[in-house]
Design a protein around this motif. Structure first.
Motif, PDB file in Angstrom:
ATOM      1  N   ASP A   9     -77.314  73.491  84.306  1.00  0.00           N
ATOM      2  CA  ASP A   9     -78.574  72.680  84.204  1.00  0.00           C
ATOM      3  C   ASP A   9     -79.465  73.587  85.042  1.00  0.00           C
ATOM      4  O   ASP A   9     -79.295  74.158  85.908  1.00  0.00           O
ATOM      5  N   THR A  10     -80.819  73.151  84.697  1.00  0.00           N
ATOM      6  CA  THR A  10     -82.064  73.650  85.379  1.00  0.00           C
ATOM      7  C   THR A  10     -82.788  72.550  86.102  1.00  0.00           C
ATOM      8  O   THR A  10     -83.018  71.433  85.205  1.00  0.00           O
ATOM      9  N   THR A  11     -82.959  72.376  87.388  1.00  0.00           N
ATOM     10  CA  THR A  11     -83.324  71.347  88.009  1.00  0.00           C
ATOM     11  C   THR A  11     -84.430  72.040  89.081  1.00  0.00           C
ATOM     12  O   THR A  11     -84.411  72.865  89.892  1.00  0.00           O
ATOM     13  N   PRO A  12     -85.682  71.058  88.868  1.00  0.00           N
ATOM     14  CA  PRO A  12     -86.938  71.567  89.996  1.00  0.00           C
ATOM     15  C   PRO A  12     -86.279  71.447  91.369  1.00  0.00           C
ATOM     16  O   PRO A  12     -85.568  70.583  91.767  1.00  0.00           O
ATOM     17  N   ALA A  13     -86.589  72.646  92.104  1.00  0.00           N
ATOM     18  CA  ALA A  13     -86.153  72.504  93.792  1.00  0.00           C
ATOM     19  C   ALA A  13     -87.308  72.088  94.586  1.00  0.00           C
ATOM     20  O   ALA A  13     -87.027  71.699  95.608  1.00  0.00           O
ATOM     21  N   LEU A  24     -70.819  75.325  90.753  1.00  0.00           N
ATOM     22  CA  LEU A  24     -71.707  76.333  91.306  1.00  0.00           C
ATOM     23  C   LEU A  24     -73.210  75.851  91.282  1.00  0.00           C
ATOM     24  O   LEU A  24     -73.552  75.135  90.173  1.00  0.00           O
ATOM     25  N   GLU A  25     -73.885  75.837  92.476  1.00  0.00           N
ATOM     26  CA  GLU A  25     -75.404  75.693  92.389  1.00  0.00           C
ATOM     27  C   GLU A  25     -75.997  76.596  93.147  1.00  0.00           C
ATOM     28  O   GLU A  25     -75.619  77.053  94.393  1.00  0.00           O
ATOM     29  N   THR A  26     -77.037  77.180  92.653  1.00  0.00           N
ATOM     30  CA  THR A  26     -77.760  78.167  93.318  1.00  0.00           C
ATOM     31  C   THR A  26     -79.133  78.519  92.655  1.00  0.00           C
ATOM     32  O   THR A  26     -79.519  77.904  91.787  1.00  0.00           O
ATOM     33  N   THR A  27     -79.991  79.045  93.401  1.00  0.00           N
ATOM     34  CA  THR A  27     -81.476  79.344  93.134  1.00  0.00           C
ATOM     35  C   THR A  27     -81.557  80.681  92.403  1.00  0.00           C
ATOM     36  O   THR A  27     -82.614  80.765  91.731  1.00  0.00           O
ATOM     37  N   GLN A  28     -80.417  81.458  92.637  1.00  0.00           N
ATOM     38  CA  GLN A  28     -80.496  82.641  91.684  1.00  0.00           C
ATOM     39  C   GLN A  28     -79.919  82.447  90.186  1.00  0.00           C
ATOM     40  O   GLN A  28     -79.031  81.504  90.044  1.00  0.00           O
ATOM     41  N   LEU A  29     -80.676  83.321  89.371  1.00  0.00           N
ATOM     42  CA  LEU A  29     -80.222  83.080  88.095  1.00  0.00           C
ATOM     43  C   LEU A  29     -78.695  83.498  87.635  1.00  0.00           C
ATOM     44  O   LEU A  29     -78.692  84.488  87.907  1.00  0.00           O
ATOM     45  N   PRO A  30     -78.043  82.691  86.972  1.00  0.00           N
ATOM     46  CA  PRO A  30     -76.782  83.212  86.916  1.00  0.00           C
ATOM     47  C   PRO A  30     -76.760  83.931  85.346  1.00  0.00           C
ATOM     48  O   PRO A  30     -77.794  83.795  84.713  1.00  0.00           O
ATOM     49  N   VAL A  31     -75.740  84.694  85.211  1.00  0.00           N
ATOM     50  CA  VAL A  31     -75.774  85.384  83.806  1.00  0.00           C
ATOM     51  C   VAL A  31     -74.735  84.836  82.917  1.00  0.00           C
ATOM     52  O   VAL A  31     -73.510  85.010  83.177  1.00  0.00           O
ATOM     53  N   PHE A  32     -75.303  84.084  81.785  1.00  0.00           N
ATOM     54  CA  PHE A  32     -74.256  83.413  81.054  1.00  0.00           C
ATOM     55  C   PHE A  32     -74.439  83.994  79.597  1.00  0.00           C
ATOM     56  O   PHE A  32     -75.208  82.933  78.628  1.00  0.00           O
ATOM     57  N   PRO A  49     -78.164  65.120  87.986  1.00  0.00           N
ATOM     58  CA  PRO A  49     -79.533  64.384  87.977  1.00  0.00           C
ATOM     59  C   PRO A  49     -80.904  65.113  88.240  1.00  0.00           C
ATOM     60  O   PRO A  49     -80.687  66.248  88.832  1.00  0.00           O
ATOM     61  N   GLY A  50     -81.821  64.649  87.579  1.00  0.00           N
ATOM     62  CA  GLY A  50     -83.172  65.595  87.843  1.00  0.00           C
ATOM     63  C   GLY A  50     -83.181  66.567  86.943  1.00  0.00           C
ATOM     64  O   GLY A  50     -84.327  67.576  86.845  1.00  0.00           O
ATOM     65  N   SER A  51     -82.292  66.905  86.059  1.00  0.00           N
ATOM     66  CA  SER A  51     -82.277  68.257  85.243  1.00  0.00           C
ATOM     67  C   SER A  51     -83.303  67.852  84.212  1.00  0.00           C
ATOM     68  O   SER A  51     -83.724  67.151  83.634  1.00  0.00           O
ATOM     69  N   VAL A  52     -84.066  69.398  83.996  1.00  0.00           N
ATOM     70  CA  VAL A  52     -85.047  69.298  82.824  1.00  0.00           C
ATOM     71  C   VAL A  52     -84.560  70.139  81.716  1.00  0.00           C
ATOM     72  O   VAL A  52     -85.387  70.565  80.760  1.00  0.00           O
ATOM     73  N   GLY A  53     -83.192  70.658  81.643  1.00  0.00           N
ATOM     74  CA  GLY A  53     -82.608  71.439  80.670  1.00  0.00           C
ATOM     75  C   GLY A  53     -81.356  71.689  81.005  1.00  0.00           C
ATOM     76  O   GLY A  53     -80.848  72.129  82.067  1.00  0.00           O
ATOM     77  N   THR A  54     -80.624  71.507  79.800  1.00  0.00           N
ATOM     78  CA  THR A  54     -78.992  71.513  79.591  1.00  0.00           C
ATOM     79  C   THR A  54     -78.685  72.304  78.619  1.00  0.00           C
ATOM     80  O   THR A  54     -79.135  72.105  77.538  1.00  0.00           O
ATOM     81  N   GLY A  55     -77.650  73.089  79.011  1.00  0.00           N
ATOM     82  CA  GLY A  55     -77.294  74.144  77.654  1.00  0.00           C
ATOM     83  C   GLY A  55     -75.716  74.329  77.977  1.00  0.00           C
ATOM     84  O   GLY A  55     -75.185  74.388  79.072  1.00  0.00           O
ATOM     85  N   PRO A  56     -75.160  74.636  76.762  1.00  0.00           N
ATOM     86  CA  PRO A  56     -73.678  74.949  77.009  1.00  0.00           C
ATOM     87  C   PRO A  56     -73.602  76.200  77.439  1.00  0.00           C
ATOM     88  O   PRO A  56     -74.227  77.325  77.221  1.00  0.00           O
ATOM     89  N   LEU A  68     -73.902  74.954  87.615  1.00  0.00           N
ATOM     90  CA  LEU A  68     -73.037  75.083  86.614  1.00  0.00           C
ATOM     91  C   LEU A  68     -71.793  73.892  86.827  1.00  0.00           C
ATOM     92  O   LEU A  68     -71.316  73.765  87.792  1.00  0.00           O
ATOM     93  N   SER A  69     -71.564  73.568  85.693  1.00  0.00           N
ATOM     94  CA  SER A  69     -70.456  72.132  85.680  1.00  0.00           C
ATOM     95  C   SER A  69     -69.550  72.298  84.671  1.00  0.00           C
ATOM     96  O   SER A  69     -69.701  72.809  83.583  1.00  0.00           O
ATOM     97  N   LEU A  70     -68.519  71.954  84.993  1.00  0.00           N
ATOM     98  CA  LEU A  70     -67.260  71.638  83.609  1.00  0.00           C
ATOM     99  C   LEU A  70     -67.098  70.299  83.469  1.00  0.00           C
ATOM    100  O   LEU A  70     -66.958  69.368  84.345  1.00  0.00           O
TER     101      LEU A  70
END
Length: 270
Positions: A179-183, A208-216, A158-165, A194-196
């Motif tokens: 997903d990227t969501t405003p904090a 996973l949910e983190t304020t650090q940018l994952p490397v995907f 919820p609240g995501s502003v961008g979703t990608g595979p 990160l969701s499956l």
């Protein structure tokens, strides 16, 4: 201003990922190595195979969902070349090559989403996952190359502003999305989730949910049997089960990165 900021953040994420993903160098470098014509060598007789070389999509190439259906693909690619670059996007169109013949199709996202990073081909070559780019209802489009249909997976956050595979399960039954969501209300910082997502039921499990940018930058490091998956956050690799339970973690040596899936029974590293 907000939409521009989101697009800038998305471009930064793709570019950061590209720098650490040598395994996808071929995909990113295709326009530098293909010849400047539309002639291509046959993919091979008697079954699916990788083409001997890649050409650029011919002028007026059919879209991925056009009839007759392409069927499973052997490779997708993108870059700065005719037929792959629009008026405003840099890597907003991907080329698709059939697995059993030298047939080309295209799929346009409309913003920078390089093949292998923003657009991912399923392990069996039948499905293509791409962000839909909607600012109001973000999600991922799953394009069935054999059926010519598109299924939209809504964002599980919820609240995501961008979703990608972010990665396919080895058997293609599930897709990991980021997903990227405003904090905060000011949108001065963002949370990455990160969701499956199971394709049969649409059920999502938060990994996973983190304020650090994952490397995907590459497909996630799923174990061959799908029982575990690994992903990198900063300089650490986390290993989880598909139900979101963290199994282990370990730091990476300097100047190293998770490259992709590993051998039978284990992710890239133990």
């Amino acid at each position: 201003m907000h939409d521009r900021a989101v697009r800038t953040a998305r471009r930064a994420r793709w570019r950061t990922a590209a720098m650490v993903t040598a395994v996808l160098a071929l995909v990113a470098a295709v326009p530098l190595t293909v010849r400047g014509d539309d002639r291509t060598a046959p993919a091979g007789a008697g079954g699916a195979a990788l083409p001997d070389r890649l050409g650029l999509p011919p002028f007026g190439a059919l879209r991925a969902t056009d009839r007759p259906a392409l069927g499973p693909a052997s490779v997708v690619f993108s870059g700065q070349a005719r037929g792959l670059t629009g008026l405003i996007d840099e890597n907003g169109t991907v080329g698709i090559v059939g697995a059993d013949a030298d047939r080309y199709r295209t799929w346009t996202v409309g913003f920078e989403a390089p093949a292998g990073q923003g657009v991912l081909l399923s392990p069996d070559g039948r499905f293509l996952a791409a962000p839909n780019g909607s600012p109001t209802s973000p999600g991922v489009d799953v394009i069935d190359l054999a059926g010519g249909t598109v299924r939209r997976l809504p964002s599980p956050r919820p609240g995501s502003v961008g979703t990608g595979p972010a990665g396919w399960a080895p058997d293609g039954s599930a897709l990991v999305v980021v997903d990227t969501t405003p904090a905060n209300p000011e949108r001065s910082s963002y949370v990455n989730t990160l969701s499956l997502v199971r394709l049969d039921t649409g059920r999502a499990v938060r990994l996973l949910e983190t304020t650090q940018l994952p490397v995907f930058g590459s497909p996630l490091a799923f174990a061959a049997d799908g029982s575990r998956l690994a992903y990198q956050v900063g300089t650490k690799v986390l290993v989880s089960s598909p139900d979101g339970r963290q199994i282990s973690s370990f730091p990476l040596p300097p100047d190293t990165a998770l490259a992709g899936k590993g051998g039978p029974g284990c992710p890239t590293a133990r």
